[in-house]
Design a protein around this motif. Structure first.
Motif, PDB file in Angstrom:
ATOM      1  N   SER A  92      34.788  77.645  39.688  1.00 26.31           N
ATOM      2  CA  SER A  92      36.543  77.882  38.845  1.00 26.31           C
ATOM      3  C   SER A  92      37.242  78.249  39.385  1.00 26.31           C
ATOM      4  CB  SER A  92      35.129  78.812  37.162  1.00 26.31           C
ATOM      5  OG  SER A  92      36.732  78.834  35.954  1.00 26.31           O
ATOM      6  N   PRO A  93      38.361  77.329  39.526  1.00 25.56           N
ATOM      7  CA  PRO A  93      38.305  75.733  38.933  1.00 25.56           C
ATOM      8  C   PRO A  93      37.832  74.832  40.157  1.00 25.56           C
ATOM      9  CG  PRO A  93      40.529  76.598  40.319  1.00 25.56           C
ATOM     10  CD  PRO A  93      39.659  77.500  39.744  1.00 25.56           C
ATOM     11  N   TRP A 111      28.629  79.307  36.988  1.00 24.24           N
ATOM     12  CA  TRP A 111      28.305  77.949  36.683  1.00 24.24           C
ATOM     13  C   TRP A 111      26.959  77.987  36.839  1.00 24.24           C
ATOM     14  CZ3 TRP A 111      30.426  78.410  31.696  1.00 24.24           C
ATOM     15  CH2 TRP A 111      32.294  78.328  31.385  1.00 24.24           C
ATOM     16  N   PRO A 156      36.581  74.584  33.857  1.00 27.72           N
ATOM     17  CA  PRO A 156      37.406  75.558  33.538  1.00 27.72           C
ATOM     18  C   PRO A 156      36.705  76.718  32.950  1.00 27.72           C
ATOM     19  CG  PRO A 156      36.776  73.912  32.125  1.00 27.72           C
ATOM     20  CD  PRO A 156      36.782  73.489  33.524  1.00 27.72           C
ATOM     21  N   GLN A 157      37.336  77.900  32.560  1.00 27.78           N
ATOM     22  CA  GLN A 157      37.133  79.537  32.199  1.00 27.78           C
ATOM     23  C   GLN A 157      36.706  78.798  30.400  1.00 27.78           C
ATOM     24  OE1 GLN A 157      36.596  81.334  34.062  1.00 27.78           O
ATOM     25  NE2 GLN A 157      37.558  81.817  35.850  1.00 27.78           N
ATOM     26  N   ARG A 158      37.606  77.815  29.765  1.00 28.51           N
ATOM     27  CA  ARG A 158      36.679  77.057  28.457  1.00 28.51           C
ATOM     28  C   ARG A 158      35.584  77.298  28.436  1.00 28.51           C
ATOM     29  NH1 ARG A 158      38.853  73.876  25.994  1.00 28.51           N
ATOM     30  NH2 ARG A 158      38.659  74.977  24.294  1.00 28.51           N
ATOM     31  N   ARG A 216      35.996  73.331  22.881  1.00 31.20           N
ATOM     32  CA  ARG A 216      35.378  72.937  24.683  1.00 31.20           C
ATOM     33  C   ARG A 216      34.708  72.106  25.336  1.00 31.20           C
ATOM     34  NH1 ARG A 216      32.667  79.129  23.604  1.00 31.20           N
ATOM     35  NH2 ARG A 216      32.789  79.196  25.662  1.00 31.20           N
TER      36      ARG A 216
END
Length: 224
Positions: free
Chosen positions: A99-100, A135, A103-105, A4
């Motif tokens: 986001s974007p 974020w 990335p969510q992950r 990740r």
């Protein structure tokens, strides 16, 4: 499992007050810290460390805009120019913390602010823009104040956590130590998240408190 991403973003004060020894030592310190960041990344194979840099002076701009994997990253020296528009730099960061494009992950991003003075624009609006993003609220934040003129109050507000303190760099030796510590400790905090912990660097600070190097009293070159 695919690793990740951890997005590490330097925000570097490149105003005229940084000219001379300060900017030279900043370039040297970050260049020397990159191999240590690689080592930390290799110790955390589940995370992919990606580096970027924003400089701010009369304007704020991307010095490295495209996220670069730490193994492929080559430092390019920054230069001084003009004022201290931190707010503009924070607005640039805020766009990337949506986001974007984030990335969510992803794992928690790292925001590392280095400054030797006080902002000359509306920096609080920029900080609000960062804090308004998901974020931005999760980010691991570190701040380094260079010399006695650095506005520690601004750096403290940037950290957004009363348990953390800006790192003091009152000499070239302290700057190098602060850059190394901030780089490696922040990457560790971001790439080894604790369930339910969104406090950023707090746990790492407790386990690994920063101690500035002892300066030689008879060496005038040690102090800015």
């Amino acid at each position: 499992m695919a690793n990740r991403p951890v997005h590490f973003i330097w925000l570097l004060d490149c105003s005229y007050s940084m000219q001379g020894d300060k900017i030279a030592k900043l370039n040297y310190a970050i260049r020397e810290a990159v191999p240590e960041m690689r080592a930390v990344a290799h110790d955390n194979p589940a995370a992919q460390l990606l580096l970027r840099t924003i400089t701010f002076s009369t304007t704020a701009q991307w010095h490295h805009q495209t996220p670069v994997p730490v193994d492929d990253f080559t430092w390019q020296d920054v230069q001084v120019d003009g004022m201290t528009n931190l707010g503009e730099a924070l607005h640039l960061v805020a766009r990337e913390l949506q986001s974007p494009p984030m990335p969510q992950r992803a794992l928690k991003p790292v925001l590392a602010l280095v400054s030797d003075g006080g902002p000359t624009d509306d920096w609080r609006e920029g900080l609000k823009a960062v804090d308004a993003t998901p974020w931005g609220r999760k980010a691991v934040r570190v701040a380094i104040g260079i010399g006695s003129d650095a506005d520690r109050g601004v750096l403290q507000e940037f950290l957004g956590n009363p348990e953390l303190r800006p790192l003091d760099a009152n000499s070239p030796k302290q700057l190098a130590a602060a850059i190394r510590w901030a780089s490696t400790a922040a990457v560790k905090a971001a790439s080894q998240p604790v369930a339910g912990d969104t406090s950023g660097l707090t746990a790492t600070m407790v386990k690994q408190p920063y101690a500035p190097p002892v300066l030689d009293d008879d060496d005038d070159d040690d102090v800015w």
